[in-house]
Each structure stands twice: as structure tokens, then as C-alpha cells.
Design an enzyme around this catalytic site. Structure first.
Site, PDB file in Angstrom:
ATOM      1  N   CYS A  93       0.836  -1.199   0.000  1.00  9.67           N
ATOM      2  CA  CYS A  93       0.000   0.000   0.000  1.00  9.67           C
ATOM      3  C   CYS A  93       0.872   1.250   0.000  1.00  9.67           C
ATOM      4  O   CYS A  93       1.759   1.402   0.862  1.00  9.67           O
ATOM      5  CB  CYS A  93      -0.910   0.007   1.214  1.00  9.67           C
ATOM      6  SG  CYS A  93      -1.932   1.484   1.340  1.00  9.67           S
ATOM      7  N   CYS A 102      -4.455  -0.156   8.375  1.00 14.35           N
ATOM      8  CA  CYS A 102      -3.767  -1.450   8.495  1.00 14.35           C
ATOM      9  C   CYS A 102      -2.510  -1.282   9.342  1.00 14.35           C
ATOM     10  O   CYS A 102      -1.615  -0.532   8.969  1.00 14.35           O
ATOM     11  CB  CYS A 102      -3.369  -1.992   7.122  1.00 14.35           C
ATOM     12  SG  CYS A 102      -4.751  -2.351   6.038  1.00 14.35           S
ATOM     13  N   CYS A 434     -15.288 -10.880  18.747  1.00 15.87           N
ATOM     14  CA  CYS A 434     -14.386 -10.020  17.979  1.00 15.87           C
ATOM     15  C   CYS A 434     -13.400  -9.296  18.888  1.00 15.87           C
ATOM     16  O   CYS A 434     -12.670  -8.409  18.432  1.00 15.87           O
ATOM     17  CB  CYS A 434     -15.189  -9.007  17.157  1.00 15.87           C
ATOM     18  SG  CYS A 434     -16.226  -7.903  18.151  1.00 15.87           S
TER      19      CYS A 434
END
Length: 478
Positions: A93, A102, A434
Site C-alpha cells: 500500500c 492497516c 471479535c
């Protein structure tokens, strides 16, 4: 007896004592990085003082600059890698060094998976108090990853701003609300990139002003793009501060022309000064209210505000593992707490006698009922309300759950729900999580009556620090 007088410290003395750290702001330090924290930052120590350094990796020797200090730990900025890790890789990226999306692109994918397994183990041991060694200890399996861990996200939520008279849209820089303008995101479905780029161009041409969150002025706050990974259908959601959109018909026409796969154009109105993305009012400007997607054989209708897992490939893995841990034979009654739009419930209904789903959001239950009808599933019942209220009411009605499945938000299960589970005493509890820390906290409560058997981490969000888990608990003595 006379009281011993204590000399009070003045404000300056207190501040000096509080700030007597072995580091100072701006100080350059050399560190051996020994691990990663739960946010993916490298962990090192200088004279016994812990420093967290984003983008540093275990096994590296680095030079860093201290940028923030607290009593027990601080933060430093990576300046130079003196001895790189063999697991360091070049992020593909172009804005990785600036974007906060990220945190782990610089770590080889196999090591990301190992790191996420270790995060789960650490939380189970440290917070849950579980022993993971010896006979009868629960098994924490290796993290299930993706063959191709890119372009997996089926939803983008992009803040819109202005710079040099033009509209920009992308993701926030790490620990800030500064928008990094992005044309392409390596973890987004290509359709989402096309939506965001098209709306920026079109809204810019039509002089639709972007929202300024500091001044609370402007119109276009966010663009939300959703794509059905299996159907290819695209939804565009424009989040605005008010209902009126200048050149609205032309905006719709040009979006349709530039995005031939679009099936739905929706406006959501959020007039409040808040970080919450969606407001309460939603209007379909053109096309359908929903788009469709499949997880396995189950078809789902996805509306603008539906919660739907963002990684469809790994969602199937997650739900199949949930189904396996439920151990259904066709004779069981299952309760699905936090059922959302019925994704897990309908998966379970394929092999259960009956599934009862509860969710506090009315729109989600409406979607769940629609999805059950869409798939011709008649053995699923959905009810609006708090799980800790509805489930005891079901018990009073004579409903006995053989299995309870929970899939709570990041904050974990409500304490009253955990109490309800212990009172209901199902044979199995399957917990989809999560957040490993709240998972471990809740499992510690359930461990009074249940034995933790298996934990399966699933990498739903490659290149980030997030990890999902499915766990199986069996009632002791069952």
C-alpha cells in the site's frame, strides 16, 4: 495521642514525582523489540520502562524517538531499523506509513496469523485465568487465514473532506481525524474503490460541499459503499447533514452512469455533531432498498444500516465452525443472542429443530425475518429486545435451549445475559467474539458451570490487529 503531621507536597513536587520517568519527550533511544501489543505496535524496554513503537517488529533492534510518556509506559516513533526482523515485508500500500487502517502490512502474513493466535492465548491466560497446558487444557487452534488476504472488504465507510478546493475521501491517519486521500485501498473490494472515487468526482463537479467536523458546516459527511461479493450488486450510501442535496437528480444520474453495477442509491441524514457515522433517517433515492449476497447457500438482503460481516469468505469459515461446535443433530433448540440480521441463526436453522434469535435493534430483526422468508426457513423465530430480558421470558414460556450461541459487540456480553445463560444451563455455549479481552472476561464467568474445550481464531481482518474467535464450552458433567 497526637497525630503525626504529614508534609503536603506542592503541585510542582507532585508533577516532578509523577514525571520521574527514565525517558523524556523527544529523547532518542535504542531498543530491542521483544513482542507486539494487541494494537500491533512493537514492545521494547528502556531501563525497565516499557515503550510501544508502531511498525516495529519482534526481534528487531531499532532507534526510536519518545513522543508520549505515562507513569508505567510510553510511546515512541520509529526512526531507524538497525537490525530488521526476517519476518518484515514491504507493504504494497502506497499510504501504509500514513494511513491508520492497516497496522500489520509490514509483517509477513504467516506471522500475522501466529501473532493473533498468541493474542488469544495471552488474554485467556491473563484475564480469563485459564491454563493452556497439561491434560484436559482447552485447545487454542492455529488461526485460520486466507489464501489471498487482499481485497476482502465488502464495505467501505469513507469520511469526506476538502483540500485546496477539491473533495477528498479516504481513511483517517493513525490516532487522528486527518483524512488521507485514497484512490485505491488494498483491502477493499475494487467496487468500493470505484464508488468512492466516482462520488468524489461527481460531488466535486456539482459543488456539493463536504462536511467540516470542526466547524460543523457543509453537507456530505461520508460515503458508504457496499458490494455483494457473490452477486456483484453495489449500494451507494450518501451520509449528509440535511435532507436537501443540491443537483440531486443530476447526482443520481451521474452515479448511475459511472457505476453500471449500482442497484441502490441511499441517503442517510445525520445532523448531529458526533463521530457516529449514521443518523436515524434513511431515504432510498433510487433503486432497491437492499442488495443481496450469499454466505454458503443462505441468501441475505443487506440494507444501508444492516450489520453484515465485511469479509464474506472468512465469514463462511467462521459460521461453519460455529455450526460444527453447535453439534446439531436436528433435534436441538438453539437460542442465538445478539442475532443481528439473522446470519448465524439461519445457518444454524439448517440443522436445528428450532432457532430463537434476539436482538435489541428493531431494524435488524426486520431484516432477520425478511432473510428467513427469503430462504424459505420456517424454523427460526426472531424477537426484538435485550437478550437478558427476552431469554428469561422465553424460559417462562417453556422454551428450553440445548445450545446458546452469542455473538456480542466488542464490549462483550451483558453481565445479566451471562447470569441468564448460567440459569438456563444449556448443554453447550458457542461464543463468537471479535475482542479477545472481553471474551476471556466472559468465559471466566461462565467457567463456574462450563468447561472451555476449544478455541478457533479466524482472521477476518488481515493486515490489522483484529482477530475473531469461535469457542466451545460444554456444561460440566453433561
Amino acid at each position: 495521642m497526637a497525630k503525626t503531621a504529614r508534609k503536603r507536597r506542592g503541585p510542582q513536587q507532585a508533577e516532578n514525582a509523577e514525571r520521574s520517568y527514565p525517558v523524556s519527550l523527544g529523547q532518542a533511544v535504542e531498543l530491542e523489540v521483544t513482542g507486539l501489543n494487541h494494537e500491533g505496535a512493537g514492545v521494547g524496554r528502556h531501563e525497565g520502562y516499557t515503550l510501544f513503537v508502531p511498525k516495529a517488529l519482534p526481534g528487531e533492534r531499532i532507534r526510536a524517538k519518545v513522543v508520549h510518556a505515562k507513569k508505567n509506559f510510553g510511546f515512541a516513533e520509529l526512526q531507524e531499523i538497525l537490525n530488521p526482523s526476517p519476518h518484515r515485508t514491504q507493504p504494497p500500500c502506497p499510504v501504509f506509513d500514513r494511513c491508520g487502517g492497516c497496522s500489520l502490512q509490514h509483517l509477513a502474513y504467516a506471522e500475522q496469523l501466529r501473532h493473533k493466535q498468541q493474542i488469544v492465548k495471552d488474554n485467556l491466560q491473563r484475564i480469563g485465568g485459564f491454563s493452556l497446558e497439561g491434560e484436559g487444557a482447552p485447545v487454542v487452534h492455529p488461526t485460520i487465514g486466507m489464501d489471498n488476504p487482499w481485497r476482502y472488504r465488502n464495505k467501505a465507510q469513507v469520511p469526506i473532506g476538502e483540500r485546496d478546493g477539491a473533495l477528498i475521501g479516504g481513511f483517517y491517519a493513525e490516532r487522528s481525524h486527518d483524512i488521507i486521500d485514497i484512490e485505491e485501498c488494498m483491502i477493499q473490494h475494487e467496487a468500493n474503490d470505484r464508488v468512492v472515487a466516482a462520488v468524489k468526482r461527481i460531488a466535486g463537479r456539482l459543488h456539493i460541499p463536504a462536511y467540516d467536523e470542526v466547524r460543523h458546516t457543509g453537507l456530505l459527511r461520508h460515503v458508504v459503499a457496499k458490494v455483494g461479493a457473490s452477486s456483484g450488486e453495489v449500494m451507494v450510501v450518501l451520509i449528509t447533514t440535511e435532507a436537501f442535496i443540491p443537483e440531486r437528480e443530476r447526482l443520481i444520474e451521474e452515479i448511475r452512469r459511472e457505476l453500471p453495477d449500482v442497484k441502490s442509491i441511499v441517503q442517510n441524514i445525520n445532523p448531529h455533531k458526533t463521530n457516529v457515522i449514521f443518523g436515524d433517517r434513511t431515504i432510498t433515492l433510487w433503486g432497491s432498498d437492499v442488495i443481496y449476497d450469499y454466505i454458503g447457500r443462505i441468501k441475505f438482503a443487506i440494507s444501508a444500516r444492516s450489520f453484515y460481516q465485511v469479509n464474506p469468505e472468512q465469514t463462511r469459515v467462521l459460521y461453519e465452525k460455529t455450526l460444527a461446535y453447535a453439534g446439531l443433530t436436528g433435534e436441538e433448540t438453539v437460542i442465538d443472542a445478539y442475532c443481528g440480521i439473522g446470519t448465524i441463526s439461519l445457518f444454524l436453522a439448517q440443522k436445528a429443530k428450532h432457532v430463537y434469535g434476539v436482538e435489541i435493534v428493531p431494524e435488524a430483526i426486520a431484516d432477520a425475518n425478511r432473510n428467513a422468508e427469503l430462504n424459505g426457513i420456517g424454523n427460526a423465530t426472531f424477537e426484538v429486545g435485550a437478550a437478558e430480558v427476552v431469554i428469561p421470558a422465553w424460559k417462562e414460556q417453556g422454551i428450553r435451549a440445548d445450545i446458546i450461541v452469542v455473538d456480542p459487540p466488542r464490549k462483550g456480553c451483558d453481565e445479566a445475559l451471562l447470569t441468564t445463560i448460567l440459569q438456563m444451563k444449556p448443554q453447550r455455549v458457542v461464543y463468537v467474539s471479535c475482542n479477545p479481552s472481553t471474551l476471556a472476561r466472559d468465559l471466566k464467568v461462565l467457567a463456574d458451570l462450563y468447561e472451555l474445550k476449544e478455541v478457533q481464531p479466524v482472521d477476518m481482518f488481515p493486515h490489522t490487529d483484529h482477530v475473531e474467535c469461535v469457542i466451545l464450552m460444554l456444561r460440566k458433567g453433561a
